[in-house]
Design an enzyme around this catalytic site. Structure first.
Site, PDB file in Angstrom:
ATOM      1  N   LYS A 219      -2.468  31.308  22.624  1.00  0.00           N
ATOM      2  CA  LYS A 219      -3.803  31.666  22.149  1.00  0.00           C
ATOM      3  C   LYS A 219      -3.828  31.969  20.652  1.00  0.00           C
ATOM      4  O   LYS A 219      -2.800  32.151  20.016  1.00  0.00           O
ATOM      5  CB  LYS A 219      -4.344  32.851  22.956  1.00  0.00           C
ATOM      6  CG  LYS A 219      -4.736  32.455  24.376  1.00  0.00           C
ATOM      7  CD  LYS A 219      -5.439  33.578  25.113  1.00  0.00           C
ATOM      8  CE  LYS A 219      -5.930  33.095  26.478  1.00  0.00           C
ATOM      9  NZ  LYS A 219      -6.623  34.158  27.243  1.00  0.00           N
ATOM     10  N   ARG A 253       0.231  34.121  33.171  1.00  0.00           N
ATOM     11  CA  ARG A 253      -0.382  32.787  33.217  1.00  0.00           C
ATOM     12  C   ARG A 253      -0.009  32.023  31.944  1.00  0.00           C
ATOM     13  O   ARG A 253      -0.361  32.453  30.840  1.00  0.00           O
ATOM     14  CB  ARG A 253      -1.904  32.940  33.345  1.00  0.00           C
ATOM     15  CG  ARG A 253      -2.682  31.660  33.477  1.00  0.00           C
ATOM     16  CD  ARG A 253      -4.170  31.969  33.632  1.00  0.00           C
ATOM     17  NE  ARG A 253      -4.979  30.775  33.806  1.00  0.00           N
ATOM     18  CZ  ARG A 253      -5.470  30.046  32.798  1.00  0.00           C
ATOM     19  NH1 ARG A 253      -5.255  30.410  31.527  1.00  0.00           N
ATOM     20  NH2 ARG A 253      -6.201  28.966  33.058  1.00  0.00           N
TER      21      ARG A 253
END
Length: 280
Positions: A219, A253
């Site tokens: 991210k 995740r």
């Protein structure tokens, strides 16, 4: 925790592999839109140690456009069916739509992973009826606008309060507390400072008594710190994963399953020896 016909012991951290069957996800958009390639990617992740495969048919990256119910169904349901026919692994559906939840569970999904925390029309009712575990994520705003000046009085307290309320509402709707996972929503309506304040205080979220799922793989919060493009954020992503596990995260995740599994094995092995003394 029981995921349909599959029990997964979350007393040790597990890895969830990301399978985006979308053309526009931030990291792997378009890579797995063909069913054969999606199945091959799932197999690679399972062989690398993934305990979950999270199938998503709608991108939730900043600025993402919404997808119709039918288009999302067409993307995810055949993949979930194919995965359940081939593999003995929990398949999660990453969706906020009640119709998709129902169809995905019928196809074999064992976990509903909702970035909107079951707040969309009929979503809470559909999840409660499914009687499978759910993951409630915090997001400020909507994907199209969530990164436009996000603001909090205190991000840790605000996220904790939101998740506590959603847990209570889920329990009232008939979802068992032990079937609820929470996710603080890194990158979903948060500045860089907000993200790292949450990462530094994940242990406080554990006080809610729910399992914790964390997604920070590749991210922007990683890229902004190490100044690397999306596909060069492996080291930063693993660092974030280990920091989350150290504070009680039970499911991580990720895009890079094999490397994350290896890193977690080192950490958990160290922890087994932490309190042992050499008495020679």
């Amino acid at each position: 925790m029981q995921f349909n016909d599959k029990f997964v012991d979350l007393s040790s951290p597990k890895v969830m592999g990301i399978l985006n069957v979308t053309p526009d996800s931030f990291s792997d958009g378009g890579a797995f839109v063909l069913a054969d390639e999606a199945i091959r990617q799932a197999q690679r992740m399972i062989e690398s140690g993934a305990s979950f495969i999270d199938v998503g048919g709608e991108s939730t990256r900043p600025g993402a456009k919404p997808v119709s119910v039918q288009e999302e169904l067409d993307r995810v349901v055949p993949i979930i069916e194919a995965l359940k026919q081939r593999f003995d692994t929990v398949v999660s559906v990453d969706t906020s739509k009640a119709e998709v939840m129902k169809a995905a569970v019928k196809a074999g999904a064992g976990l509903i992973n909702d970035v909107r925390a079951l707040q969309e029309d009929e979503a809470l009712k559909a999840a409660a009826h499914a009687q499978i575990p759910v993951c409630l994520m915090h997001m400020q705003g909507q994907p199209r606008s969530m990164q436009m000046s996000p603001n909090y009085q205190n991000v840790v307290s605000d996220v904790t309060d939101f998740l506590q309320k959603r847990i209570s509402q889920c329990i009232e709707a008939g979802i068992a507390h032990q079937d609820i996972l929470i996710d603080p929503g890194f990158g979903f309506g948060k500045t860089l400072a907000h993200n790292y304040q949450l990462l530094a205080n994940l242990a406080k979220l554990k006080q809610l008594g729910a399992g914790m799922l964390i997604g920070l793989s590749r991210k922007t919060m990683i890229g902004e710190v190490i100044n690397r493009p999306v596909h060069e954020r492996l080291a930063g992503s693993i660092s974030g994963a280990l920091l989350a596990v150290q504070q009680g995260a039970q499911i991580i995740r990720v895009h890079d399953v094999r490397e994350t599994v290896d890193a977690i094995k080192i950490l958990t092995t160290m922890n087994t020896y932490k309190d042992n003394r050499d008495e020679r």
